[in-house]
Design a protein around this motif. Structure first.
Motif, mmCIF file in Angstrom:
data_model
loop_
_atom_site.group_PDB
_atom_site.id
_atom_site.type_symbol
_atom_site.label_atom_id
_atom_site.label_comp_id
_atom_site.label_asym_id
_atom_site.label_seq_id
_atom_site.Cartn_x
_atom_site.Cartn_y
_atom_site.Cartn_z
ATOM 1 N N ALA A 1 0.838 -1.195 0.000
ATOM 2 C CA ALA A 1 0.000 0.000 0.000
ATOM 3 C C ALA A 1 0.876 1.249 0.000
ATOM 4 O O ALA A 1 2.019 1.239 0.492
ATOM 5 N N ARG A 2 0.347 2.329 -0.520
ATOM 6 C CA ARG A 2 1.036 3.619 -0.547
ATOM 7 C C ARG A 2 1.475 4.000 0.866
ATOM 8 O O ARG A 2 0.672 3.978 1.802
ATOM 9 N N TYR A 3 2.742 4.302 1.027
ATOM 10 C CA TYR A 3 3.319 4.635 2.326
ATOM 11 C C TYR A 3 2.980 3.583 3.388
ATOM 12 O O TYR A 3 2.853 3.899 4.567
ATOM 13 N N GLY A 4 2.841 2.337 2.964
ATOM 14 C CA GLY A 4 2.560 1.272 3.921
ATOM 15 C C GLY A 4 1.230 1.408 4.618
ATOM 16 O O GLY A 4 0.997 0.791 5.661
ATOM 17 N N GLY A 5 0.327 2.190 4.041
ATOM 18 C CA GLY A 5 -0.980 2.405 4.647
ATOM 19 C C GLY A 5 -1.103 3.703 5.407
ATOM 20 O O GLY A 5 -2.203 4.074 5.839
ATOM 21 N N PHE A 6 -0.003 4.417 5.602
ATOM 22 C CA PHE A 6 -0.067 5.727 6.244
ATOM 23 C C PHE A 6 -0.743 6.740 5.312
ATOM 24 O O PHE A 6 -0.473 6.748 4.101
ATOM 25 N N PRO A 7 -1.572 7.622 5.855
ATOM 26 C CA PRO A 7 -2.108 8.713 5.038
ATOM 27 C C PRO A 7 -1.001 9.679 4.611
ATOM 28 O O PRO A 7 -0.023 9.876 5.335
ATOM 29 N N ASP A 8 -1.177 10.316 3.458
ATOM 30 C CA ASP A 8 -0.184 11.286 2.994
ATOM 31 C C ASP A 8 0.002 12.418 4.002
ATOM 32 O O ASP A 8 1.131 12.873 4.244
ATOM 33 N N TRP A 9 -1.114 12.864 4.591
ATOM 34 C CA TRP A 9 -1.007 13.998 5.514
ATOM 35 C C TRP A 9 -0.159 13.652 6.735
ATOM 36 O O TRP A 9 0.505 14.523 7.305
ATOM 37 N N LEU A 10 -0.160 12.375 7.117
ATOM 38 C CA LEU A 10 0.656 11.965 8.254
ATOM 39 C C LEU A 10 2.139 11.969 7.887
ATOM 40 O O LEU A 10 2.982 12.454 8.649
ATOM 41 N N VAL A 11 2.448 11.428 6.701
ATOM 42 C CA VAL A 11 3.841 11.353 6.271
ATOM 43 C C VAL A 11 4.439 12.750 6.132
ATOM 44 O O VAL A 11 5.642 12.958 6.371
ATOM 45 N N GLN A 12 3.608 13.708 5.782
ATOM 46 C CA GLN A 12 4.095 15.077 5.558
ATOM 47 C C GLN A 12 4.339 15.841 6.859
ATOM 48 O O GLN A 12 4.924 16.928 6.841
ATOM 49 N N ARG A 13 3.913 15.289 7.986
ATOM 50 C CA ARG A 13 4.116 15.989 9.259
ATOM 51 C C ARG A 13 5.517 15.713 9.807
ATOM 52 O O ARG A 13 6.122 14.673 9.540
ATOM 53 N N ASP A 14 5.985 16.634 10.593
ATOM 54 C CA ASP A 14 7.316 16.518 11.184
ATOM 55 C C ASP A 14 7.218 15.708 12.474
ATOM 56 O O ASP A 14 7.271 16.234 13.584
ATOM 57 N N LEU A 15 7.051 14.368 12.289
ATOM 58 C CA LEU A 15 6.904 13.455 13.417
ATOM 59 C C LEU A 15 7.842 12.275 13.226
ATOM 60 O O LEU A 15 8.173 11.900 12.091
ATOM 61 N N ALA A 16 8.268 11.691 14.310
ATOM 62 C CA ALA A 16 9.044 10.446 14.262
ATOM 63 C C ALA A 16 8.046 9.299 14.216
ATOM 64 O O ALA A 16 7.572 8.826 15.256
ATOM 65 N N LEU A 17 7.708 8.891 13.010
ATOM 66 C CA LEU A 17 6.679 7.868 12.838
ATOM 67 C C LEU A 17 7.186 6.511 13.305
ATOM 68 O O LEU A 17 8.378 6.217 13.281
ATOM 69 N N ARG A 18 6.240 5.684 13.766
ATOM 70 C CA ARG A 18 6.530 4.323 14.234
ATOM 71 C C ARG A 18 7.453 4.342 15.450
ATOM 72 O O ARG A 18 8.284 3.455 15.634
ATOM 73 N N THR A 19 7.309 5.359 16.275
ATOM 74 C CA THR A 19 8.048 5.459 17.535
ATOM 75 C C THR A 19 7.090 5.989 18.601
ATOM 76 O O THR A 19 5.923 6.281 18.336
ATOM 77 N N ASP A 20 7.600 6.172 19.812
ATOM 78 C CA ASP A 20 6.797 6.729 20.910
ATOM 79 C C ASP A 20 6.777 8.250 20.903
ATOM 80 O O ASP A 20 6.500 8.875 21.930
ATOM 81 N N ASP A 21 7.048 8.850 19.760
ATOM 82 C CA ASP A 21 6.904 10.303 19.621
ATOM 83 C C ASP A 21 5.506 10.705 20.099
ATOM 84 O O ASP A 21 4.504 10.193 19.599
ATOM 85 N N PRO A 22 5.390 11.625 21.075
ATOM 86 C CA PRO A 22 4.072 11.966 21.634
ATOM 87 C C PRO A 22 3.073 12.451 20.582
ATOM 88 O O PRO A 22 1.877 12.117 20.654
ATOM 89 N N GLY A 23 3.545 13.250 19.617
ATOM 90 C CA GLY A 23 2.630 13.723 18.584
ATOM 91 C C GLY A 23 2.090 12.589 17.739
ATOM 92 O O GLY A 23 0.898 12.561 17.382
ATOM 93 N N TYR A 24 2.973 11.643 17.395
ATOM 94 C CA TYR A 24 2.535 10.467 16.631
ATOM 95 C C TYR A 24 1.576 9.614 17.437
ATOM 96 O O TYR A 24 0.516 9.195 16.950
ATOM 97 N N LEU A 25 1.896 9.362 18.708
ATOM 98 C CA LEU A 25 1.036 8.517 19.539
ATOM 99 C C LEU A 25 -0.338 9.141 19.741
ATOM 100 O O LEU A 25 -1.342 8.413 19.852
ATOM 101 N N ALA A 26 -0.414 10.461 19.770
ATOM 102 C CA ALA A 26 -1.725 11.099 19.904
ATOM 103 C C ALA A 26 -2.612 10.770 18.710
ATOM 104 O O ALA A 26 -3.821 10.520 18.854
ATOM 105 N N LEU A 27 -2.028 10.731 17.517
ATOM 106 C CA LEU A 27 -2.792 10.389 16.321
ATOM 107 C C LEU A 27 -3.137 8.902 16.294
ATOM 108 O O LEU A 27 -4.224 8.509 15.876
ATOM 109 N N VAL A 28 -2.205 8.071 16.740
ATOM 110 C CA VAL A 28 -2.479 6.635 16.836
ATOM 111 C C VAL A 28 -3.599 6.378 17.839
ATOM 112 O O VAL A 28 -4.494 5.546 17.598
ATOM 113 N N ARG A 29 -3.568 7.093 18.955
ATOM 114 C CA ARG A 29 -4.599 6.912 19.974
ATOM 115 C C ARG A 29 -5.979 7.240 19.390
ATOM 116 O O ARG A 29 -6.961 6.543 19.659
ATOM 117 N N ARG A 30 -6.042 8.276 18.574
ATOM 118 C CA ARG A 30 -7.312 8.627 17.936
ATOM 119 C C ARG A 30 -7.756 7.527 16.970
ATOM 120 O O ARG A 30 -8.922 7.145 16.933
#
Length: 767
Positions: free
Chosen positions: A101-130
């Motif tokens: 899948a495109r970006y492994g299933g990640f939305p484009d808007w997520l990939v474009q954010r300045d986040l450490a994806l697939r880690t315990d980055d608080p900003g990323y985890l907030a989106l995962v929690r949602r």
């Protein structure tokens, strides 16, 4: 309240009893909703007891906070329908899925954010929690603890280096309200997992992710040998390297030493149900490859068979046209823009393939004796890469067991026959030698021979050179059991019974070491039965065993023979036959009568040949190019110089009642093909695509029949050019340059409802 499920250090248990699950991947978001029930019905008919599916984040949250669970994104409806078919569900909640899948299933808007994806980055985890909160809402009331079908959850996929983040994902999911008895994560590639996740493994017969100039990979060859090694370092290695270099998707968590993991059962989630193709490399995995690999995995100690994928689908479309993995999004591979057929047992458009039947034979056996098999550890006797060595293994609990042996590898790397095969199994109360006299194993076979199998409480099958298929507890005369065995083509059937046993049927009997040796005097087949005290044996040939189905119908188990695919309606009241032929014939087993035939008709089913130019000319095919992080051959995007084949499809061939399907089947050779409705040079719509690799190309015309009738259909074909360097299987690569069409057929696939056969007098008396 559902029966409790737990994971022990060697197997899974349900209600205190060993359980051997069989799971197949079906992506609800890649299958039209109106076909879900059909596909799930075939999964159940194929002997699966559970299905798994990814939840693609990009599909469900295309814009931040804008969640969609409608249409074929209705996770709740899919899970409920699976439960109605008697299937349990493993939900693969990501957040990252891969799955081509495109970006492994990640939305484009997520990939474009300045986040450490697939880690315990608080900003990323907030989106995962949602995201997890939304998934939990969809599954409310459907979890196992609530009596629902959801028994397991996989977090993430192919995350190798951050066990702390994986543990966080489970915690976040549970905080959202997702509580299941089985939590998993992929363990291949040397992954480091926390102790609260079960490591699950893979095994593929080949892989599109290898290089175009590679031969058959060693990591694929290992799966046709018995081995206690679970890991596969080849799967996903190219994407892992590419995304680590990119730095935006791959996890980069704690690289310290992972804690020692406790013993875990050998569970799989990605045994290749076929294989996808990429532009640069296009494996041709056959049904027999799939079945042999699956059986070798059982011989190696698996206690959970999980297939990826069991039913193919179609890549989703979105704001970027399609949402497939591509070099344009930083991946090493270009895969087809639409087709995700995968060469699966159930194809992209519901085609039922030979490995659906070959695997069903294994699954019927696991349904009959999987609880015992799960407790039997594996001992590998011969499993080296030496092609001249007999490959064999034993699974045994000390009291009884199974002998595995194989002479099978894919056709491009075959193994020779093995002469004078005879193996001795050491059990607690002494050795058992099987067979009593050595036999020759032909090339290209895999066998599983039971040792000390209890036919009844009083009668033991010491050994057999035929495989256990299934058993009906009241399938024999006077309510006695019927045990069904499958002979291997080219291997004589020998049955050795404990003690002196009277035998009736087309057999010759003798004595050996306090036992009774039985050999057949007629060929195995649907009419070959052997009567023993308190039990009847039915010894089938392989072709007949491929036609065996077992269903719960009319409140009792039924054994059926059918030369067309069968399934059962969710209410278990009707049989459904799927056929490309106008006549349907099935047979139902009756304890006193044997097989009783029934017929049905599908007058519209069949093939209709269209006239086409067999060698269409492509005036200006695009030059080869390379791209992506691995600098691999890239799929062409310019079809302006393709050969164009206009198809005139009569309107009456496009007409189909609800449930039927109209396919266009193209037998051809070339490079890349597209099927376009309307003017391909103007506003035409691409409805199917194909990277040629040796299998026929099917396009589903059913959803487009009005448009095809009105605007016409054109095939755009780019020619095969050997010098480009694309790898296809050696079995098909010797084709001339250019595009060649052998045939184009309109195929009408009919679904025919058949009444459940009523019980016969003898069945009514024994109920």
């Amino acid at each position: 309240m559902s029966a409790p499920i737990r994971v022990t250090d060697r197997w899974l248990e349900r209600d205190g009893r060993p359980w051997f699950p069989v799971t197949g991947e079906i992506h609800y978001g890649r299958v039209p909703r109106e076909r879900w029930s059909e596909v799930l019905g075939h999964a159940r008919a194929g002997g699966l007891d559970s299905v798994a599916s990814y939840v693609f984040w990009q599909a469900h949250e295309p814009a931040p906070g804008d969640f969609r669970w409608d249409g074929n994104l209705d996770l709740r409806a899919f899970v409920e329908l699976a439960g109605a078919h008697g299937l349990e569900v493993v939900v693969r909640i990501g957040p990252w899925s891969h799955a081509e899948a495109r970006y492994g299933g990640f939305p484009d808007w997520l990939v474009q954010r300045d986040l450490a994806l697939r880690t315990d980055d608080p900003g990323y985890l907030a989106l995962v929690r949602r995201l997890y909160g939304e998934i939990a809402a969809q599954l409310r009331g459907l979890l196992h603890a609530d009596g629902g079908p959801v028994v397991g959850v996989q977090v993430e996929n192919e995350l190798y280096d951050d066990p702390g983040h994986l543990a966080t994902l489970r915690r976040v999911a549970e905080e959202a309200g997702i509580y299941v008895p089985v939590w998993t994560a992929t363990g291949w590639g040397g992954a480091r997992l926390p102790e609260n996740l079960l490591d699950v493994y893979s095994g593929y017969a080949d892989g599109f992710w290898a290089e175009s100039d590679d031969g058959w990979p060693d990591w694929a060859a290992q799966h046709f040998r018995y081995s206690t090694v679970r890991d596969d370092l080849g799967v996903g290695a190219d994407v892992r390297a590419a995304l680590a270099d990119d730095g935006t998707v791959e996890g980069t968590g704690d690289a310290g030493t992972a804690p020692a993991r406790p013993a875990t059962p050998f569970a799989t989630c990605e045994l290749g149900g076929g294989m996808h193709v990429a532009y640069h490399r296009r494996p041709l995995v056959t049904p027999r490859d799939v079945a042999a690999l699956a059986l070798a995995t059982i011989g190696s100690g698996s206690v959970w068979q999980g297939y990826y994928v069991y039913a193919g689908g179609t890549q989703r479309t979105g704001p970027h046209w399609t949402e497939q993995e591509s070099q344009a999004t930083g991946y090493p591979n270009d895969v087809p823009t639409l087709s995700y057929d995968f060469g699966a047992p159930v194809g992209e458009h519901g085609q039922i393939r030979a490995h659906h039947h070959l695997l069903r034979r294994q699954h019927l056996w696991l349904a009959a004796d999987g609880a015992a098999l799960a407790t039997m550890p594996a001992t590998v006797g011969g499993g080296s890469a030496d092609p001249d060595e007999l490959r064999w293994a034993v699974r045994s609990d000390g009291r009884r067991g199974y002998v595995f042996a194989t002479t099978y590898q894919p056709a491009h790397s075959p193994l020779p026959a093995q002469r004078d095969v005879q193996l001795t199994v050491e059990l607690d109360d002494g050795p058992v030698t099987v067979p009593s006299r050595p036999v020759d194993l032909p090339a290209g076979v895999s066998v599983v021979w039971p040792v000390r199998y209890p036919l009844t409480e009083a009668l033991v099958l010491r050994s057999a050179t035929a495989a256990l298929l299934t058993r009906l507890e009241e399938g024999g005369p006077d309510g006695t059991p019927l045990v069904v065995l499958t002979a291997t083509d080219g291997v004589p059937v020998e049955l050795v019974l404990e003690g002196e046993v009277p035998v009736a049927g087309p057999v010759a009997a003798g004595t050996l070491d306090g036992g009774t040796v039985v050999t057949l005097t007629t060929a195995p087949g649907p009419g070959t039965t052997v009567d023993l005290p308190g039990v009847r044996l039915l010894v089938l040939d392989e072709a007949s065993a491929d036609q065996v189905y077992r269903f719960e119908l009319g409140g009792r188990p039924r054994l059926l023979l059918s030369d067309v695919p069968l399934s059962v309606s969710p209410d278990a009241r009707h049989l459904v036959a799927q056929t490309e032929r106008p006549d349907v014939r099935i047979a139902c087993w009756r304890p006193a009568q044997g097989w009783v035939s029934r017929t049905g008709a599908a007058p519209r089913a069949g093939r209709h040949r269209l006239a086409v130019d067999p060698a269409p000319h492509a005036p200006a095919p695009p030059a080869p190019r390379r791209g992506g992080p691995a600098h691999r051959l890239a799929a062409p995007t310019d079809f302006s110089g393709a050969a164009r084949v206009r198809l005139d499809v009569p309107a009456d061939l496009l007409d189909a009642p609800p449930g039927d399907r109209v396919l266009l089947r193209v037998a051809w050779s070339g490079d890349v093909g597209r099927a376009v409705v309307g003017d391909p040079l103007a506003d035409g719509t691409v409805i199917g695509d194909h990277f040629w690799h040796g299998r026929d190309w099917d396009v589903d015309l059913t959803p487009w029949r009005d448009e095809v009738a009105r605007d016409g259909l054109t095939l755009e074909l780019l020619p095969w050019r050997r010098a480009t360097g694309v790898r296809v299987d050696p079995a098909v690569r010797d084709v001339p340059d250019g595009a060649r069409i052998r045939s184009v057929d309109v195929v009408h696939v009919a679904r025919v409802g058949l009444a459940v056969p009523p019980p016969s007098d003898d069945e009514q008396e024994t109920r």
